[in-house]
Design a protein around this motif. Structure first.
Motif, short mmCIF file in Angstrom:
data_model
loop_
_atom_site.label_atom_id
_atom_site.label_comp_id
_atom_site.label_asym_id
_atom_site.label_seq_id
_atom_site.Cartn_x
_atom_site.Cartn_y
_atom_site.Cartn_z
N VAL A 4 9.94 27.80 -13.14
CA VAL A 4 9.64 28.23 -11.77
C VAL A 4 10.94 28.56 -11.03
CG1 VAL A 4 8.69 27.49 -9.56
CG2 VAL A 4 7.50 26.93 -11.67
N ARG A 5 11.93 27.68 -11.16
CA ARG A 5 13.20 27.91 -10.47
C ARG A 5 13.85 29.20 -10.98
NH1 ARG A 5 16.66 25.71 -7.28
NH2 ARG A 5 15.60 23.75 -7.11
N ILE A 12 14.08 36.19 -5.77
CA ILE A 12 14.76 36.08 -4.47
C ILE A 12 15.96 35.14 -4.60
CG2 ILE A 12 13.02 36.74 -2.77
CD1 ILE A 12 11.87 33.99 -2.86
N PRO A 13 17.05 35.63 -5.17
CA PRO A 13 18.22 34.77 -5.43
C PRO A 13 18.90 34.26 -4.16
CG PRO A 13 18.74 37.05 -5.92
CD PRO A 13 17.26 36.99 -5.61
N ARG A 14 18.63 34.88 -3.06
CA ARG A 14 19.26 34.44 -1.81
C ARG A 14 18.79 33.06 -1.38
NH1 ARG A 14 19.40 38.34 3.35
NH2 ARG A 14 21.45 37.63 4.00
N ASP A 17 18.72 28.53 -5.98
CA ASP A 17 19.82 28.42 -6.92
C ASP A 17 19.28 28.57 -8.34
OD1 ASP A 17 21.78 27.93 -5.03
OD2 ASP A 17 21.47 25.77 -5.07
N GLU A 18 20.13 29.11 -9.19
CA GLU A 18 19.74 29.25 -10.59
C GLU A 18 19.71 27.88 -11.25
OE1 GLU A 18 21.03 31.93 -14.44
OE2 GLU A 18 22.43 31.68 -12.81
#
Length: 100
Positions: A4-5, A12-14, A17-18
């Motif tokens: 999910v992350r 939406i990387p903004r 966090d990866e």
């Protein structure tokens, strides 16, 4: 939660966090950066707590501080096993009755 992350990070990387596990092995990303991200997200803390609990229980058992650890086994696997035994027994009995 890793899947999910990762999906949210790519969409939406903004705002997300990866996940650190997806960063391992990527060129230009050091292991210390990955570790720092895992600490920031609380992943390392959860694993430390689990490992500390295991170490503590082992120490208590091996030194004789406690006689044994409490059984935390769920009742669901036992119920499923018992139900399957009853079902197999009933099927076997039914098959024997049909043969007569």
């Amino acid at each position: 939660h890793q899947v999910v992350r990762t999906a949210l990070f790519f969409k939406i990387p903004r705002f997300f966090d990866e996940h650190p596990f997806t960063m391992i092995g990527r060129r230009g990303v050091s292991l210390s950066d990955t570790y720092e991200r895992a600490v920031k997200l609380g992943i390392i803390g959860k694993h430390r707590a689990i490992n500390d609990k295991i170490r503590q229980e082992y120490f208590e058992n091996i030194t004789g501080m406690v006689s044994s650890t409490p059984n935390t086994t769920s009742w669901l696997p036992k119920l499923l096993f018992g139900t399957s035994l009853v079902a197999v027994g009933a099927a076997f009995a039914f098959q024997k009755m049909q043969m007569q």
